[in-house]
Write an enzyme that holds these catalytic residues in place. Structure first.
Site, short mmCIF file in Angstrom:
data_model
loop_
_atom_site.label_atom_id
_atom_site.label_comp_id
_atom_site.label_asym_id
_atom_site.label_seq_id
_atom_site.Cartn_x
_atom_site.Cartn_y
_atom_site.Cartn_z
N SER A 59 0.80 -1.23 0.00
CA SER A 59 0.00 0.00 0.00
C SER A 59 0.83 1.28 0.00
O SER A 59 0.30 2.35 -0.27
CB SER A 59 -0.96 0.02 1.18
OG SER A 59 -0.27 0.25 2.39
N LYS A 99 0.82 4.39 6.68
CA LYS A 99 0.09 5.29 5.77
C LYS A 99 0.70 6.69 5.85
O LYS A 99 1.52 6.97 6.71
CB LYS A 99 -1.40 5.36 6.14
CG LYS A 99 -2.12 4.03 6.15
CD LYS A 99 -2.22 3.37 4.80
CE LYS A 99 -2.84 1.98 4.91
NZ LYS A 99 -2.72 1.22 3.68
#
EC number: 3.4.21.89
Length: 195
Positions: A59, A99
């Site tokens: 990700s 993230k």
């Protein structure tokens, strides 16, 4: 040899052997100290100021790759725009996620999924770190306002990232941020800071 002479000889022999005994004890003390002090410093740093984390998944491509090892800044950290952070999800028995901070408390985030553009407070974000434009939409409706005490996070590999666009992640409580990823120490050929 008289008793007195024998006692004097024993005393002299005792004195001659004393420096060696002190030397051996002193050497052992120095040896223990040379290992103990750095070990305690290491434990102190990684208990209160820094933490280690591992990237799990794709990700964060192209910034971070699966299996890379990171050092996190922990003590006194407050999230800023663009920071790469690690979010603790142990409350839901899930692995921590890595993230990037896109929005902070009070910000209004809008994503135009047709163009792939991300806007914060009516300003188009310049995002040189992303892998591709943001086309993947989950169940969160936009625009959305970031609530107090939270941040809005997204992965750099936007179309392969479960992040704040999904109610599975949602807005991240800043108390669940384990720290900011500041340094990659493995693999060694990518050793260095993170931007």
């Amino acid at each position: 040899m008289t008793g007195m002479e024998r006692m004097q000889m024993d005393a002299a022999e005792y004195r001659d052997n004393q420096p060696e005994a002190k030397s051996a004890v002193g050497e052992a003390y120095e040896w223990v100290e040379s290992f103990l002090v750095p070990l305690l410093a290491f434990l102190l740093i990684f208990t209160f100021f820094a933490r280690l984390a591992t990237v799990n998944g794709i990700s964060m491509l192209p910034t971070l790759h699966n299996g890379e090892r990171l050092i996190l800044q922990q003590a006194g950290y407050a999230p800023e725009y663009g920071d790469v952070v690690v979010v603790d999800r142990s409350i839901t028995d899930e692995d921590a996620i890595v993230k990037r901070v896109i929005g902070k408390e009070g910000d209004v985030i809008f994503i135009d999924f047709a163009s792939g553009e991300v806007w914060r407070n009516d300003t188009l974000l310049d995002e040189p770190y992303i892998n591709e434009p943001t086309m993947l939409q989950y169940d969160i409706s936009f625009p959305v306002k970031v609530p107090a005490g939270c941040v809005f996070v997204m992965g750099d590999n936007r179309n392969h990232s479960l992040d704040s666009r999904s109610s599975d992640i949602g807005m991240v409580d800043v108390r669940h941020i384990m720290g900011k990823a500041v340094f990659r120490f493995f693999p060694f050929n990518k050793f260095g800071g993170i931007s």
